[in-house]
Design a protein around this motif. Structure first.
Motif, PDB file in Angstrom:
ATOM      1  N   UNK A   9       0.844  -1.197   0.000  1.00  0.00           N
ATOM      2  CA  UNK A   9       0.000   0.000   0.000  1.00  0.00           C
ATOM      3  C   UNK A   9       0.880   1.248   0.000  1.00  0.00           C
ATOM      4  N   UNK A  10       1.921   1.213   0.853  1.00  0.00           N
ATOM      5  CA  UNK A  10       2.798   2.393   0.938  1.00  0.00           C
ATOM      6  C   UNK A  10       3.480   2.627  -0.406  1.00  0.00           C
ATOM      7  N   UNK A  11       4.023   1.555  -0.998  1.00  0.00           N
ATOM      8  CA  UNK A  11       4.693   1.704  -2.290  1.00  0.00           C
ATOM      9  C   UNK A  11       3.712   2.202  -3.348  1.00  0.00           C
ATOM     10  N   UNK A  12       2.442   1.778  -3.247  1.00  0.00           N
ATOM     11  CA  UNK A  12       1.460   2.168  -4.247  1.00  0.00           C
ATOM     12  C   UNK A  12       1.021   3.617  -4.100  1.00  0.00           C
ATOM     13  N   UNK A  13       0.961   4.097  -2.867  1.00  0.00           N
ATOM     14  CA  UNK A  13       0.497   5.471  -2.646  1.00  0.00           C
ATOM     15  C   UNK A  13       1.635   6.471  -2.867  1.00  0.00           C
ATOM     16  N   UNK A  14       2.872   5.987  -2.623  1.00  0.00           N
ATOM     17  CA  UNK A  14       4.043   6.854  -2.722  1.00  0.00           C
ATOM     18  C   UNK A  14       4.128   7.665  -4.024  1.00  0.00           C
ATOM     19  N   UNK A  15       3.961   7.020  -5.208  1.00  0.00           N
ATOM     20  CA  UNK A  15       4.110   7.800  -6.436  1.00  0.00           C
ATOM     21  C   UNK A  15       3.175   9.001  -6.502  1.00  0.00           C
ATOM     22  N   UNK A  16       1.934   8.832  -6.019  1.00  0.00           N
ATOM     23  CA  UNK A  16       0.981   9.945  -6.089  1.00  0.00           C
ATOM     24  C   UNK A  16       1.504  11.136  -5.301  1.00  0.00           C
ATOM     25  N   UNK A  17       1.958  10.856  -4.072  1.00  0.00           N
ATOM     26  CA  UNK A  17       2.480  11.931  -3.230  1.00  0.00           C
ATOM     27  C   UNK A  17       3.711  12.557  -3.880  1.00  0.00           C
ATOM     28  N   UNK A  18       4.583  11.671  -4.411  1.00  0.00           N
ATOM     29  CA  UNK A  18       5.827  12.097  -5.024  1.00  0.00           C
ATOM     30  C   UNK A  18       5.545  12.977  -6.257  1.00  0.00           C
TER      31      UNK A  18
ATOM     32  N   UNK B 117     -12.215   1.820   8.206  1.00  0.00           N
ATOM     33  CA  UNK B 117     -12.088   3.266   8.010  1.00  0.00           C
ATOM     34  C   UNK B 117     -11.156   3.661   6.867  1.00  0.00           C
ATOM     35  N   UNK B 118     -10.058   2.909   6.683  1.00  0.00           N
ATOM     36  CA  UNK B 118      -9.062   3.354   5.703  1.00  0.00           C
ATOM     37  C   UNK B 118      -9.323   2.775   4.316  1.00  0.00           C
ATOM     38  N   UNK B 119     -10.257   1.805   4.192  1.00  0.00           N
ATOM     39  CA  UNK B 119     -10.424   1.130   2.901  1.00  0.00           C
ATOM     40  C   UNK B 119     -10.727   2.099   1.777  1.00  0.00           C
ATOM     41  N   UNK B 120     -11.793   2.882   1.951  1.00  0.00           N
ATOM     42  CA  UNK B 120     -12.199   3.768   0.855  1.00  0.00           C
ATOM     43  C   UNK B 120     -11.175   4.859   0.569  1.00  0.00           C
ATOM     44  N   UNK B 121     -10.647   5.546   1.608  1.00  0.00           N
ATOM     45  CA  UNK B 121      -9.662   6.590   1.315  1.00  0.00           C
ATOM     46  C   UNK B 121      -8.446   6.068   0.547  1.00  0.00           C
ATOM     47  N   UNK B 122      -7.930   4.889   0.934  1.00  0.00           N
ATOM     48  CA  UNK B 122      -6.752   4.366   0.225  1.00  0.00           C
ATOM     49  C   UNK B 122      -7.122   4.017  -1.208  1.00  0.00           C
ATOM     50  N   UNK B 123      -8.274   3.343  -1.391  1.00  0.00           N
ATOM     51  CA  UNK B 123      -8.682   2.969  -2.746  1.00  0.00           C
ATOM     52  C   UNK B 123      -8.836   4.214  -3.612  1.00  0.00           C
ATOM     53  N   UNK B 124      -9.430   5.264  -3.035  1.00  0.00           N
ATOM     54  CA  UNK B 124      -9.653   6.482  -3.805  1.00  0.00           C
ATOM     55  C   UNK B 124      -8.336   7.167  -4.158  1.00  0.00           C
ATOM     56  N   UNK B 125      -7.413   7.182  -3.196  1.00  0.00           N
ATOM     57  CA  UNK B 125      -6.112   7.796  -3.453  1.00  0.00           C
ATOM     58  C   UNK B 125      -5.411   7.105  -4.612  1.00  0.00           C
ATOM     59  N   UNK B 126      -5.425   5.760  -4.587  1.00  0.00           N
ATOM     60  CA  UNK B 126      -4.730   5.039  -5.647  1.00  0.00           C
ATOM     61  C   UNK B 126      -5.446   5.236  -6.976  1.00  0.00           C
ATOM     62  N   UNK B 183       5.530   2.647 -16.605  1.00  0.00           N
ATOM     63  CA  UNK B 183       4.321   1.914 -17.004  1.00  0.00           C
ATOM     64  C   UNK B 183       3.720   1.177 -15.819  1.00  0.00           C
ATOM     65  N   UNK B 184       4.573   0.581 -15.000  1.00  0.00           N
ATOM     66  CA  UNK B 184       4.085  -0.160 -13.832  1.00  0.00           C
ATOM     67  C   UNK B 184       3.296   0.776 -12.922  1.00  0.00           C
ATOM     68  N   UNK B 185       3.850   1.976 -12.692  1.00  0.00           N
ATOM     69  CA  UNK B 185       3.151   2.932 -11.835  1.00  0.00           C
ATOM     70  C   UNK B 185       1.810   3.309 -12.450  1.00  0.00           C
ATOM     71  N   UNK B 186       1.776   3.393 -13.795  1.00  0.00           N
ATOM     72  CA  UNK B 186       0.559   3.834 -14.454  1.00  0.00           C
ATOM     73  C   UNK B 186      -0.526   2.770 -14.494  1.00  0.00           C
TER      74      UNK B 186
END
Lengths: 269, 328
Positions: A9-18, B117-126, B183-186
């Motif tokens: 999760x941390x690795x996945x969220x990191x790029x957005x913040x970065x 509590x954190x499920x939706x915020x994390x999913x939305x962020x990603x 590409x992986x990040x995308x």
């Protein structure tokens, strides 16, 4: 295992913040009123703005929305109102497949159809390409949102003697409209950031232009052009343009999501 | 209420017709909607026809040799797309190798383990990552990611895995590996959100049965939940592959754009989408255009097949969701 997953999760969220961080750090410094109200200056000079690209993006995306939104909404309404029909099944499947079609391929399509015959680049061809990308997205979101409308509403309208078409338009579509509008906004935000099809169609233009038959500048293209250019000032410019672009896209997407959640959370609860 | 008596009389006659959907207005309405719905299949057929006609000169001249030939020489008028196809497949597969474990880990964590509590915020962020335009990824990739990869990550890879031919040679900035990382990040948000939806569609009885038999939560995930969602997860991965194959701007800016096949992942390469983005606006010659349209046609067909397969797999899971655990 759970530890590993939290790591993921941390690795996945990191790029957005970065990414957001870099955009703000490198782009915000170059933002000023002039950036929104002036034209670019020649390489070597500092200052200048992207007025032409902002206007160009608005025009190209606006025309694309005029073409794409009604067709997408009609197709979505068809899929939701006549779910059993073969046409609906086909349209739904093809829309899902087209959602994954590379935008550059759609760019080649618009180039061959519009630019090649008239022998010059045109903003209209760009709008056409973006509309093609938009239709399947809007169709699917419209369909999903209309499915959420309770059947009892439909039955009540029909029981009161409403014709089917009036039930569809003034009851079903009317109820789902806020969600459909936000779904369309999301689709518009997605295509507003597209660059690849515009490289082959609207191309870009150093000067201010509102002629939809000629080349026109857009924000994503400014980012690409200045990022790949050789000058340090250009790179600064690219970061600032990217910050503007991402603000437009993110504000549209976040606003659309929040609006949808509130409307439908309330209606169903 | 009482005032509606007059329209009611009119409506009484209309009711049977309105229910059977045969009034003239209803037919017109349905015809308009059908036209909109038909526009979508018509569009994809038009895309195919336009691409085939545009590519026709190249198809006639090079035939199927086009996809195994390695020459790309606009001046001599000789074109072969083999390095482009290899580059496209290589970057996309590498991106999957990086993105799949990450996105599945996140999806499983969010559906099975994370506090409510954190499920939706994390999913939305990603998912917001999916909203960032490709060209912004490219900009960030060139000026932030690439320097990090070049100075820190690539030398480390070379010193640890340098015995493999893939991690040898000079370290350039723009490279196949850099393009694969961006590409992986995308594609990660796509794989994550689709597999999360598929995992959410797994009936609760699956979970409860496994837990009731004494499985730990992790064992329940491994033996009851993931196997149930297997084909949907596969669909999500294939969907991610489709995205990666067609991704243009970020890859164009990071891959270095060289028509060559080199074993080293530190070397520049090229992809089908990138060559179109780079050369289309500058092409003069008719055969050059036709060759690039041919490349677009190949890319189109590949992504259509891949996306159709992914959709069928995902639909199978969501349709089978009611039939409880038969696949086990």
């Amino acid at each position: 295992m759970v530890g590993l997953m939290i790591g993921a999760v941390i690795v996945a969220v990191l790029p957005l913040i970065f990414i957001l961080g870099s955009l703000i750090v490198r782009g915000a410094g170059s933002l000023s009123v002039a950036f929104f109200t002036r034209m670019p200056v020649p390489a070597g000079e500092t200052g200048g703005g992207v007025l032409h690209a902002i206007v160009g993006t608005l025009i190209i995306v606006g025309i694309a929305a005029l073409m794409g939104v009604p067709i997408g909404m009609g197709a979505g309404l068809h899929a939701a109102e006549y779910p059993g029909s073969k046409i609906s099944w086909t349209a739904r499947f093809v829309a899902d497949v087209m959602n994954g079609t590379p935008s550059i391929v759609v760019g080649v399509f618009a180039y061959t159809l519009v630019v090649a015959p008239q022998k010059h680049y045109s903003a209209f061809a760009g709008s056409l390409a973006l509309a093609v990308l938009m239709v399947p997205m809007i169709m699917r979101s419209t369909e999903e949102l209309i499915k959420l409308v309770p059947n009892s509403l439909r039955e009540a309208a029909l029981a009161l003697g409403y014709a089917r078409w009036r039930t569809s338009l003034s009851i079903v579509l009317r109820t789902a409209l806020p969600g459909i509008v936000t779904g369309s906004l999301l689709a518009i935000a997605r295509v507003a950031g597209e660059t690849a099809p515009l490289l082959l169609t609207a191309l870009g233009n150093q000067y201010f232009s509102v002629d939809i038959n000629g080349p026109m500048e857009t924000l994503p293209h400014v980012v690409y052009k200045y990022a790949t250019g050789p000058y340090e000032e250009w790179h600064q410019f690219a970061w600032a343009a990217a910050l503007v672009l991402i603000l437009v896209v993110l504000v549209l997407s976040i606003a659309a999501r929040i609006a949808t959640r509130q409307k439908f959370g309330g209606a169903r609860g | 209420m009482a005032t509606s008596a007059v329209p009611a009389v009119h409506d009484r006659a209309a009711r049977p017709r309105s229910l059977s959907g045969s009034s003239r207005h209803d037919q017109l309405f349905r015809a308009i909607l059908t036209a909109c719905a038909l526009a979508i299949p018509v569009l994809i057929v038009m895309l195919l026809i336009v691409l085939v006609r545009g590519a026709d000169p190249a198809i006639r001249k090079f035939g199927l040799h086009f996809i195994v030939d390695s020459t790309w020489d606009p001046i001599a008028g000789k074109f072969g797309a083999f390095p482009l196809i290899v580059g496209t497949l290589l970057t996309s597969l590498l991106a999957l190798v990086i993105a799949v474990p990450l996105s599945l880990g996140v999806a499983i964590y969010l559906t099975e383990f994370a506090p409510e509590m954190v499920r939706k915020p994390i999913a939305m962020t990603i998912e917001l990552l999916a909203a960032i335009p490709s060209v912004v990824y490219g900009l960030w990739g060139v000026f932030v990611l690439m320097p990090i990869l070049r100075t820190a990550v690539f030398p480390l890879l070379r010193s640890v895995l340098g015995f493999l031919p893939f991690f040898q040679g000079v370290i350039y900035g723009p490279s196949v590996l850099a393009a694969s990382v961006i590409l992986a990040i995308m594609i990660m948000p796509f794989i994550m959100s689709v597999s999360r939806e598929v995992l959410l569609a797994v009936p609760n009885s699956q979970r409860e049965a496994a837990l009731a038999l004494g499985a730990t939560r992790w064992e329940a995930v491994r033996t009851a939940i993931v196997p149930y969602a297997r084909s949907g997860i596969l669909g999500a991965i294939i969907l991610g592959l489709g995205r990666a194959l067609g991704e243009t701007m970020a890859v164009t800016m990071l891959i270095g754009n060289r028509h060559e096949i080199v074993a080293s992942l530190f070397a520049p390469g090229y992809t089908m989408a990138a060559v179109i983005a780079n050369e289309f606006a500058e092409a003069q010659d008719r055969m050059h255009f036709a060759a690039m349209t041919y490349v677009a046609l190949v890319l189109f067909l590949v992504t259509v097949i891949i996306n159709a397969a992914a959709r069928l797999l995902i639909w199978r899971v969501s349709r089978g969701a009611g039939s409880g655990g038969k696949e086990l």
